[in-house]
Design a protein around this motif. Sequence first.
Motif, mmCIF file in Angstrom:
data_model
loop_
_atom_site.group_PDB
_atom_site.id
_atom_site.type_symbol
_atom_site.label_atom_id
_atom_site.label_comp_id
_atom_site.label_asym_id
_atom_site.label_seq_id
_atom_site.Cartn_x
_atom_site.Cartn_y
_atom_site.Cartn_z
ATOM 1 N N LYS A 191 21.356 7.777 14.567
ATOM 2 C CA LYS A 191 21.477 7.678 13.109
ATOM 3 C C LYS A 191 21.590 6.228 12.656
ATOM 4 C CE LYS A 191 23.533 12.243 12.341
ATOM 5 N NZ LYS A 191 24.748 12.987 11.916
ATOM 6 N N ARG A 192 22.338 5.414 13.416
ATOM 7 C CA ARG A 192 22.490 4.013 13.044
ATOM 8 C C ARG A 192 21.166 3.261 13.171
ATOM 9 N NH1 ARG A 192 25.902 2.098 16.714
ATOM 10 N NH2 ARG A 192 27.587 3.201 15.682
ATOM 11 N N VAL A 193 20.449 3.512 14.262
ATOM 12 C CA VAL A 193 19.159 2.843 14.456
ATOM 13 C C VAL A 193 18.176 3.249 13.360
ATOM 14 C CG1 VAL A 193 17.151 2.687 15.982
ATOM 15 C CG2 VAL A 193 19.461 2.500 16.929
ATOM 16 N N MET A 194 18.185 4.514 13.002
ATOM 17 C CA MET A 194 17.316 4.955 11.902
ATOM 18 C C MET A 194 17.659 4.227 10.605
ATOM 19 S SD MET A 194 16.912 9.074 12.281
ATOM 20 C CE MET A 194 15.828 9.818 13.499
ATOM 21 N N ALA A 195 18.942 4.265 10.238
ATOM 22 C CA ALA A 195 19.361 3.723 8.948
ATOM 23 C C ALA A 195 19.205 2.208 8.876
ATOM 24 C CB ALA A 195 20.805 4.119 8.658
ATOM 25 N N GLN A 196 19.574 1.511 9.951
ATOM 26 C CA GLN A 196 19.599 0.051 9.909
ATOM 27 C C GLN A 196 18.288 -0.600 10.325
ATOM 28 O OE1 GLN A 196 22.993 -1.567 12.000
ATOM 29 N NE2 GLN A 196 24.450 -0.231 10.950
ATOM 30 N N ALA A 197 17.447 0.126 11.051
ATOM 31 C CA ALA A 197 16.229 -0.499 11.578
ATOM 32 C C ALA A 197 14.956 0.264 11.213
ATOM 33 C CB ALA A 197 16.333 -0.653 13.096
ATOM 34 N N GLU A 198 14.834 1.515 11.652
ATOM 35 C CA GLU A 198 13.579 2.241 11.443
ATOM 36 C C GLU A 198 13.217 2.351 9.962
ATOM 37 O OE1 GLU A 198 12.992 5.890 13.715
ATOM 38 O OE2 GLU A 198 14.748 5.369 14.921
ATOM 39 N N HIS A 199 14.172 2.771 9.153
ATOM 40 C CA HIS A 199 13.889 3.007 7.742
ATOM 41 C C HIS A 199 13.688 1.715 6.952
ATOM 42 C CE1 HIS A 199 16.140 7.117 8.165
ATOM 43 N NE2 HIS A 199 14.998 7.078 8.822
ATOM 44 N N VAL A 200 14.077 0.603 7.538
ATOM 45 C CA VAL A 200 13.868 -0.710 6.926
ATOM 46 C C VAL A 200 12.520 -1.282 7.360
ATOM 47 C CG1 VAL A 200 14.736 -3.061 6.743
ATOM 48 C CG2 VAL A 200 16.354 -1.144 6.823
ATOM 49 N N LEU A 201 12.288 -1.255 8.672
ATOM 50 C CA LEU A 201 11.089 -1.887 9.225
ATOM 51 C C LEU A 201 9.804 -1.190 8.825
ATOM 52 C CD1 LEU A 201 11.753 -2.808 12.973
ATOM 53 C CD2 LEU A 201 11.499 -4.370 11.041
ATOM 54 N N LEU A 202 9.775 0.147 8.948
ATOM 55 C CA LEU A 202 8.506 0.858 8.800
ATOM 56 C C LEU A 202 7.879 0.674 7.414
ATOM 57 C CD1 LEU A 202 6.408 2.558 10.209
ATOM 58 C CD2 LEU A 202 7.697 4.608 9.590
ATOM 59 N N PRO A 203 8.602 0.882 6.313
ATOM 60 C CA PRO A 203 7.979 0.644 5.007
ATOM 61 C C PRO A 203 7.536 -0.807 4.830
ATOM 62 C CG PRO A 203 10.004 1.897 4.755
ATOM 63 C CD PRO A 203 9.974 1.413 6.169
ATOM 64 N N HIS A 204 8.315 -1.743 5.375
ATOM 65 C CA HIS A 204 7.962 -3.163 5.258
ATOM 66 C C HIS A 204 6.638 -3.447 5.954
ATOM 67 C CE1 HIS A 204 8.345 -7.477 5.058
ATOM 68 N NE2 HIS A 204 8.362 -7.582 6.377
ATOM 69 N N VAL A 205 6.477 -2.917 7.158
ATOM 70 C CA VAL A 205 5.237 -3.153 7.899
ATOM 71 C C VAL A 205 4.063 -2.443 7.226
ATOM 72 C CG1 VAL A 205 4.050 -2.729 10.084
ATOM 73 C CG2 VAL A 205 6.389 -3.628 10.079
ATOM 74 N N VAL A 206 4.286 -1.251 6.719
ATOM 75 C CA VAL A 206 3.219 -0.558 5.984
ATOM 76 C C VAL A 206 2.716 -1.432 4.840
ATOM 77 C CG1 VAL A 206 2.733 1.389 4.445
ATOM 78 C CG2 VAL A 206 3.911 1.782 6.610
ATOM 79 N N SER A 207 3.641 -2.035 4.109
ATOM 80 C CA SER A 207 3.243 -2.902 3.005
ATOM 81 C C SER A 207 2.506 -4.138 3.511
ATOM 82 C CB SER A 207 4.461 -3.318 2.185
ATOM 83 O OG SER A 207 4.064 -4.027 1.024
ATOM 84 N N LEU A 208 2.981 -4.742 4.589
ATOM 85 C CA LEU A 208 2.292 -5.908 5.156
ATOM 86 C C LEU A 208 0.848 -5.576 5.504
ATOM 87 C CD1 LEU A 208 4.997 -7.379 7.578
ATOM 88 C CD2 LEU A 208 4.277 -8.344 5.387
ATOM 89 N N PHE A 209 0.639 -4.407 6.119
ATOM 90 C CA PHE A 209 -0.722 -4.001 6.464
ATOM 91 C C PHE A 209 -1.564 -3.858 5.198
ATOM 92 C CE2 PHE A 209 -4.143 -1.066 7.085
ATOM 93 C CZ PHE A 209 -4.625 -1.341 8.363
ATOM 94 N N CYS A 210 -1.025 -3.159 4.210
ATOM 95 C CA CYS A 210 -1.785 -2.905 2.983
ATOM 96 C C CYS A 210 -2.089 -4.188 2.212
ATOM 97 C CB CYS A 210 -1.032 -1.917 2.104
ATOM 98 S SG CYS A 210 -0.877 -0.256 2.819
ATOM 99 N N GLU A 211 -1.231 -5.168 2.365
ATOM 100 C CA GLU A 211 -1.464 -6.467 1.732
ATOM 101 C C GLU A 211 -2.443 -7.325 2.515
ATOM 102 O OE1 GLU A 211 2.281 -8.486 0.364
ATOM 103 O OE2 GLU A 211 3.175 -6.691 1.242
ATOM 104 N N GLY A 212 -2.879 -6.859 3.689
ATOM 105 C CA GLY A 212 -3.810 -7.621 4.512
ATOM 106 C C GLY A 212 -3.172 -8.818 5.193
ATOM 107 N N ARG A 213 -1.883 -8.718 5.497
ATOM 108 C CA ARG A 213 -1.155 -9.857 6.050
ATOM 109 C C ARG A 213 -0.963 -9.790 7.569
ATOM 110 N NH1 ARG A 213 4.198 -10.349 2.702
ATOM 111 N NH2 ARG A 213 4.502 -12.063 4.206
ATOM 112 N N LEU A 214 -1.534 -8.770 8.214
ATOM 113 C CA LEU A 214 -1.393 -8.631 9.660
ATOM 114 C C LEU A 214 -2.716 -8.939 10.349
ATOM 115 C CD1 LEU A 214 0.617 -5.279 9.911
ATOM 116 C CD2 LEU A 214 1.513 -7.613 9.846
ATOM 117 N N SER A 215 -2.659 -9.722 11.412
ATOM 118 C CA SER A 215 -3.838 -9.972 12.232
ATOM 119 C C SER A 215 -3.420 -9.935 13.696
ATOM 120 C CB SER A 215 -4.474 -11.316 11.897
ATOM 121 O OG SER A 215 -3.554 -12.378 12.095
ATOM 122 N N VAL A 216 -4.348 -9.516 14.560
ATOM 123 C CA VAL A 216 -4.078 -9.368 15.980
ATOM 124 C C VAL A 216 -5.028 -10.262 16.757
ATOM 125 C CG1 VAL A 216 -3.839 -7.759 17.900
ATOM 126 C CG2 VAL A 216 -3.420 -6.964 15.572
#
Length: 209
Positions: free
Chosen positions: A174-199
């Motif tokens: 529950k702590r990992v979900m609340a403090q990390a997963e639920h924070v990181l995932l939407p942020h990365v989704v937005s980064l992708f949609c903004e075209g800010r990720l490259s590999v």
Amino acid sequence: MVNIAVLVSGGGTNLQAILDAQARGEIKNGRVRAVISSNESAYALERARNAGVPGYVMKKRDYASGAEYCAALARFLHEKDVELVVLAGFMTVLDEGFCREFENRIINVHPSLIPSFCGDGYYGLHVHEAALRKGVKVTGATVHFVNAITDGGPIIAQKAVEVLPGDTPEVLQKRVMAQAEHVLLPHVVSLFCEGRLSVSDDGIVTISE
């Protein structure tokens, strides 16, 4: 506007985090257009309905093989003009062909700091049980691109979470979900949609300003 599909199998708390971020205007240049579940009774489908997002059920057992299932899923995503696939607790393995077809367009959140406690067999509570058995003092979550190797795709972002005395796997989850997963995932989704990720060719992800 990037069309997003979220693939789910269970309760959908990570899906909810994305939908909540979208409602707050934090998913820039992207929109969840479909939620696809491998389980018709997944509560994630109710979350999709509540958010006005179409939900669909595609079960692996309805297909003759895993390859046929993945091919059908790929066709469906193309029909919906999906550009980003988000795995949010999706418990069905995607084959190499699917991963190639959507290369660097599938992201997953894993409840550890990869390369620790990842790979085949490490999912859900099993990850947190392993972390506690090892006695680590810090764990966390990783968002990564998906390839044919379980949890082996390029790492996009990680966030650390402290392990506390007396933690059980359930409490730590529950702590990992609340403090990390639920924070990181939407942020990365937005980064992708903004075209800010490259590999890069060697699998290193760069985030542009």
